[in-house]
Design a protein around this motif. Structure first.
Motif, PDB file in Angstrom:
ATOM      1  N   ALA A 176      31.984 -11.540 -52.181  1.00  0.00           N
ATOM      2  CA  ALA A 176      32.145 -10.684 -53.385  1.00  0.00           C
ATOM      3  C   ALA A 176      32.160 -11.484 -54.621  1.00  0.00           C
ATOM      4  O   ALA A 176      31.698 -11.336 -55.463  1.00  0.00           O
ATOM      5  N   HIS A 177      33.108 -12.631 -54.462  1.00  0.00           N
ATOM      6  CA  HIS A 177      33.468 -13.496 -55.437  1.00  0.00           C
ATOM      7  C   HIS A 177      32.148 -14.170 -55.625  1.00  0.00           C
ATOM      8  O   HIS A 177      31.767 -14.552 -56.892  1.00  0.00           O
ATOM      9  N   GLY A 178      31.519 -14.759 -54.634  1.00  0.00           N
ATOM     10  CA  GLY A 178      30.360 -15.467 -54.832  1.00  0.00           C
ATOM     11  C   GLY A 178      29.136 -14.690 -55.551  1.00  0.00           C
ATOM     12  O   GLY A 178      28.379 -15.236 -56.452  1.00  0.00           O
ATOM     13  N   ALA A 179      29.124 -13.572 -55.029  1.00  0.00           N
ATOM     14  CA  ALA A 179      27.959 -12.691 -55.779  1.00  0.00           C
ATOM     15  C   ALA A 179      28.105 -12.387 -56.915  1.00  0.00           C
ATOM     16  O   ALA A 179      27.242 -12.586 -57.984  1.00  0.00           O
ATOM     17  N   ALA A 180      29.485 -12.083 -57.481  1.00  0.00           N
ATOM     18  CA  ALA A 180      29.784 -11.755 -58.865  1.00  0.00           C
ATOM     19  C   ALA A 180      29.571 -13.011 -59.949  1.00  0.00           C
ATOM     20  O   ALA A 180      28.905 -12.842 -60.738  1.00  0.00           O
ATOM     21  N   LEU A 181      29.848 -14.109 -59.283  1.00  0.00           N
ATOM     22  CA  LEU A 181      29.744 -15.392 -59.983  1.00  0.00           C
ATOM     23  C   LEU A 181      28.389 -15.629 -60.341  1.00  0.00           C
ATOM     24  O   LEU A 181      27.766 -16.059 -61.391  1.00  0.00           O
ATOM     25  N   LEU A 182      27.461 -15.693 -59.108  1.00  0.00           N
ATOM     26  CA  LEU A 182      26.082 -15.889 -59.208  1.00  0.00           C
ATOM     27  C   LEU A 182      25.229 -14.981 -60.342  1.00  0.00           C
ATOM     28  O   LEU A 182      24.503 -15.243 -60.891  1.00  0.00           O
ATOM     29  N   MET A 183      25.621 -13.817 -59.886  1.00  0.00           N
ATOM     30  CA  MET A 183      25.010 -12.819 -61.200  1.00  0.00           C
ATOM     31  C   MET A 183      25.550 -12.944 -62.617  1.00  0.00           C
ATOM     32  O   MET A 183      24.483 -12.965 -63.334  1.00  0.00           O
ATOM     33  N   ALA A 184      26.662 -13.344 -62.711  1.00  0.00           N
ATOM     34  CA  ALA A 184      26.999 -13.707 -64.262  1.00  0.00           C
ATOM     35  C   ALA A 184      26.151 -15.052 -64.385  1.00  0.00           C
ATOM     36  O   ALA A 184      25.812 -15.056 -65.698  1.00  0.00           O
ATOM     37  N   ALA A 185      26.150 -15.937 -63.562  1.00  0.00           N
ATOM     38  CA  ALA A 185      25.369 -17.140 -64.139  1.00  0.00           C
ATOM     39  C   ALA A 185      23.877 -16.756 -64.325  1.00  0.00           C
ATOM     40  O   ALA A 185      23.331 -17.385 -65.061  1.00  0.00           O
ATOM     41  N   ALA A 186      23.335 -15.893 -63.475  1.00  0.00           N
ATOM     42  CA  ALA A 186      22.039 -15.897 -63.722  1.00  0.00           C
ATOM     43  C   ALA A 186      21.660 -14.958 -65.024  1.00  0.00           C
ATOM     44  O   ALA A 186      20.751 -15.470 -65.679  1.00  0.00           O
ATOM     45  N   ALA A 187      22.791 -14.176 -65.455  1.00  0.00           N
ATOM     46  CA  ALA A 187      22.388 -13.524 -66.869  1.00  0.00           C
ATOM     47  C   ALA A 187      22.661 -14.503 -68.074  1.00  0.00           C
ATOM     48  O   ALA A 187      21.903 -14.584 -68.929  1.00  0.00           O
ATOM     49  N   LEU A 188      23.609 -15.382 -67.850  1.00  0.00           N
ATOM     50  CA  LEU A 188      23.824 -16.277 -68.836  1.00  0.00           C
ATOM     51  C   LEU A 188      22.676 -17.404 -68.937  1.00  0.00           C
ATOM     52  O   LEU A 188      22.374 -17.630 -70.102  1.00  0.00           O
ATOM     53  N   VAL A 189      21.952 -17.741 -67.832  1.00  0.00           N
ATOM     54  CA  VAL A 189      21.070 -18.928 -67.691  1.00  0.00           C
ATOM     55  C   VAL A 189      19.979 -18.235 -68.460  1.00  0.00           C
ATOM     56  O   VAL A 189      19.227 -18.783 -68.830  1.00  0.00           O
TER      57      VAL A 189
ATOM     58  N   PRO B 134      21.676 -23.836 -74.048  1.00  0.00           N
ATOM     59  CA  PRO B 134      21.155 -25.011 -74.173  1.00  0.00           C
ATOM     60  C   PRO B 134      19.624 -25.413 -74.163  1.00  0.00           C
ATOM     61  O   PRO B 134      18.906 -24.771 -73.253  1.00  0.00           O
ATOM     62  N   SER B 135      19.321 -25.864 -75.154  1.00  0.00           N
ATOM     63  CA  SER B 135      17.887 -25.923 -75.287  1.00  0.00           C
ATOM     64  C   SER B 135      17.046 -26.635 -74.285  1.00  0.00           C
ATOM     65  O   SER B 135      15.898 -26.747 -74.066  1.00  0.00           O
ATOM     66  N   GLY B 136      17.806 -27.808 -73.827  1.00  0.00           N
ATOM     67  CA  GLY B 136      17.138 -28.434 -72.674  1.00  0.00           C
ATOM     68  C   GLY B 136      16.759 -27.662 -71.348  1.00  0.00           C
ATOM     69  O   GLY B 136      15.835 -28.003 -70.639  1.00  0.00           O
ATOM     70  N   LEU B 137      17.412 -26.295 -71.331  1.00  0.00           N
ATOM     71  CA  LEU B 137      17.200 -25.788 -70.101  1.00  0.00           C
ATOM     72  C   LEU B 137      15.732 -24.926 -70.206  1.00  0.00           C
ATOM     73  O   LEU B 137      15.285 -24.706 -69.283  1.00  0.00           O
ATOM     74  N   ALA B 138      15.443 -24.681 -71.243  1.00  0.00           N
ATOM     75  CA  ALA B 138      14.019 -23.916 -71.446  1.00  0.00           C
ATOM     76  C   ALA B 138      12.743 -24.954 -71.139  1.00  0.00           C
ATOM     77  O   ALA B 138      13.209 -26.245 -71.582  1.00  0.00           O
ATOM     78  N   PRO B 139      11.741 -24.486 -70.639  1.00  0.00           N
ATOM     79  CA  PRO B 139      11.404 -23.275 -69.979  1.00  0.00           C
ATOM     80  C   PRO B 139      12.124 -22.907 -68.621  1.00  0.00           C
ATOM     81  O   PRO B 139      11.645 -21.762 -68.119  1.00  0.00           O
ATOM     82  N   LEU B 140      12.549 -23.900 -68.216  1.00  0.00           N
ATOM     83  CA  LEU B 140      13.026 -23.867 -66.561  1.00  0.00           C
ATOM     84  C   LEU B 140      14.138 -22.589 -66.234  1.00  0.00           C
ATOM     85  O   LEU B 140      14.504 -22.259 -65.222  1.00  0.00           O
ATOM     86  N   HIS B 141      14.578 -21.971 -67.317  1.00  0.00           N
ATOM     87  CA  HIS B 141      15.789 -21.070 -67.290  1.00  0.00           C
ATOM     88  C   HIS B 141      15.192 -19.787 -66.358  1.00  0.00           C
ATOM     89  O   HIS B 141      16.004 -19.073 -65.879  1.00  0.00           O
ATOM     90  N   HIS B 142      13.994 -19.626 -66.831  1.00  0.00           N
ATOM     91  CA  HIS B 142      13.410 -18.383 -65.998  1.00  0.00           C
ATOM     92  C   HIS B 142      13.500 -18.434 -64.433  1.00  0.00           C
ATOM     93  O   HIS B 142      13.835 -17.481 -63.706  1.00  0.00           O
ATOM     94  N   ALA B 143      13.086 -19.564 -63.690  1.00  0.00           N
ATOM     95  CA  ALA B 143      12.988 -19.670 -62.469  1.00  0.00           C
ATOM     96  C   ALA B 143      14.534 -20.007 -61.914  1.00  0.00           C
ATOM     97  O   ALA B 143      14.945 -19.638 -61.041  1.00  0.00           O
ATOM     98  N   ALA B 144      15.269 -20.890 -62.909  1.00  0.00           N
ATOM     99  CA  ALA B 144      16.668 -20.729 -62.535  1.00  0.00           C
ATOM    100  C   ALA B 144      17.457 -19.427 -62.439  1.00  0.00           C
ATOM    101  O   ALA B 144      18.106 -19.201 -61.538  1.00  0.00           O
ATOM    102  N   SER B 145      17.167 -18.657 -63.327  1.00  0.00           N
ATOM    103  CA  SER B 145      17.939 -17.299 -63.385  1.00  0.00           C
ATOM    104  C   SER B 145      17.374 -16.746 -62.119  1.00  0.00           C
ATOM    105  O   SER B 145      18.177 -15.933 -61.684  1.00  0.00           O
ATOM    106  N   ALA B 146      16.187 -16.536 -61.813  1.00  0.00           N
ATOM    107  CA  ALA B 146      15.552 -15.548 -60.807  1.00  0.00           C
ATOM    108  C   ALA B 146      16.183 -16.202 -59.489  1.00  0.00           C
ATOM    109  O   ALA B 146      16.607 -15.338 -58.572  1.00  0.00           O
ATOM    110  N   VAL B 147      16.270 -17.567 -59.212  1.00  0.00           N
ATOM    111  CA  VAL B 147      17.086 -18.032 -58.085  1.00  0.00           C
ATOM    112  C   VAL B 147      18.451 -17.633 -57.895  1.00  0.00           C
ATOM    113  O   VAL B 147      18.994 -17.233 -56.897  1.00  0.00           O
ATOM    114  N   LEU B 148      19.263 -17.833 -59.122  1.00  0.00           N
ATOM    115  CA  LEU B 148      20.598 -17.399 -59.075  1.00  0.00           C
ATOM    116  C   LEU B 148      20.760 -15.628 -58.815  1.00  0.00           C
ATOM    117  O   LEU B 148      21.392 -15.321 -58.190  1.00  0.00           O
TER     118      LEU B 148
END
Length: 395
Positions: A331-344, A353-367
């Motif tokens: 439950a804690h892990g799923a909640a943390l990953l969901m929040a991280a997916a949204a923020l990323v 952080p500008s350096g994350l684009a354009p990889l943020h789409h794939a990173a968010s999908a994985v999270l």
């Protein structure tokens, strides 16, 4: 007749289906498919993606929630067994068509989606009729509106009006935000009181009546204006007002240290994302230099992602006879990953952080996929087994 535990009520079957769909589809679309769908031509793949997230993953999670909550609220027998299997069978074909973006089969998928939503409406409407109660009619009304918008989206795709289809998809998103707001007004009372007093013997928290439906009402006004007056400045100001009501509602979570409990904080974060998302939509409509989809992603991934995961955690535990005092690590892990997916997903659209684009789409999908996957790992065994109360009764 005795049925398997996973078919004993709607959420036991529908939450895992929603989680499996949520884990696989965005991951395949972004990471494996490179934002393309093999059979999409006239319908933009981005609209297929938005539709399947809203009507697929979130639609099945909504069915699980309403299919279990309404019988509980009305003290009626929940749908179970073959009825649930039939509903799942209606939901699945449209998901398979949406997974590959088969434009030519969209009318067929529409029939299945509409049959699914209407059948769900009949189930919860029958429970209300049996008890002759109008207390929960708002959920039935918005579910029927959700079905109507689904029909509208499919019709726009059929005639090639993708601009109107995009507005209707935003309308569907707003309807889900309304349903989240209505649900939170009920769930928060229970969850916050249990966080404040785990024994359940007292109820120290009472929601402010003025805040209960203000956010939902402002969302409805924005939704209507955005659909009917897309070129006007009116939707922009209404979006800012809706954002303010959600941020004002954050006062409900000013309860001290218990606000940092995972299930409490995740609901609060969903509410915060809703407020920020509407503010971003308003700013975009007033020509602030923001990507047009920034606010929509804050609503779709941040607000609804956190809200759906919170409900799946809370209801998944309580409906299997477990309390919220000791959450499993999943439950804690799923909640943390969901929040991280949204923020990323949304932060790079605001420039950092500008350096994350354009990889943020794939990173968010994985999270995002990992969040639903971890939830499945922890909760599917619970939902597929008898509740703790039933196990105790057998000894």
């Amino acid at each position: 007749m005795r049925v398997r535990p996973i078919l004993a009520e709607a959420l036991r079957l529908f939450f895992p289906l929603a989680a499996a769909h949520g884990a696989m589809l965005p991951f395949l679309w972004v990471v494996a498919g490179g934002y393309e769908l093999p059979f999409a031509s006239d319908i933009p793949p981005s609209q297929w993606h938005a539709h399947e997230m809203i009507f697929g993953t979130y639609g099945m999670a909504l069915a699980g929630f309403l299919g279990s909550a309404v019988p509980e609220w009305t003290d009626t027998r929940p749908a179970r067994g073959r009825t649930l299997l039939c509903l799942a069978t209606l939901w699945l074909p449209a998901r398979l068509i949406g997974a590959v973006g088969a434009d030519v089969l969209s009318p067929v998928a529409a029939l299945f989606d509409l049959a699914f939503l209407i059948a769900l409406s009949v189930l919860i409407g029958r429970a209300m009729l049996e008890r002759r109660t109008t207390k929960h009619l708002a959920f039935l009304f918005w579910l029927l509106c959700f079905a109507s918008v689904e029909a509208g989206v499919r019709y726009c795709w059929f005639i090639g009006d993708v601009a109107l289809a995009a507005r209707l998809l935003e309308t569907a998103l707003c309807i889900f935000i309304v349903l989240f707001s209505l649900s939170a007004s009920r769930i928060n009372v229970v969850v916050i009181n249990l966080a404040l007093d785990p024994t359940g013997e007292t109820s120290p928290y009472r929601p402010h009546p003025g805040r209960r439906h203000a956010a939902a009402a402002m969302t409805v006004l924005y939704m209507a204006a955005a659909l009917l007056l897309p070129e006007s400045a009116v939707p922009a100001w209404l979006a800012l007002a809706a954002g303010a009501t959600f941020l004002d509602r954050l006062a409900e979570w000013f309860i001290g240290r218990p606000a940092f409990r995972t299930e409490v904080a995740l609901l609060a974060l969903g509410n915060a994302f809703a407020g920020a998302g509407f503010l971003a939509l308003g700013a975009t409509r007033l020509d602030l230099d923001l990507p047009p989809v920034a606010g929509l992603h804050m609503l779709a991934i941040g607000a609804l992602g956190c809200a759906v995961m919170a409900v799946m955690i809370i209801a998944g535990l309580r409906h299997t006879g477990r309390d919220l005092l000791h959450l499993p690590w999943q439950a804690h892990g799923a909640a943390l990953l969901m929040a991280a997916a949204a923020l990323v997903r949304v932060l790079p659209e605001f420039g950092f952080p500008s350096g994350l684009a354009p990889l943020h789409h794939a990173a968010s999908a994985v999270l995002w996929a990992a969040s639903f996957g971890i939830w499945l790992h922890g909760f599917l065994p619970m939902l597929a087994a008898p509740s703790l109360a039933e196990k105790r009764g057998c000894h």
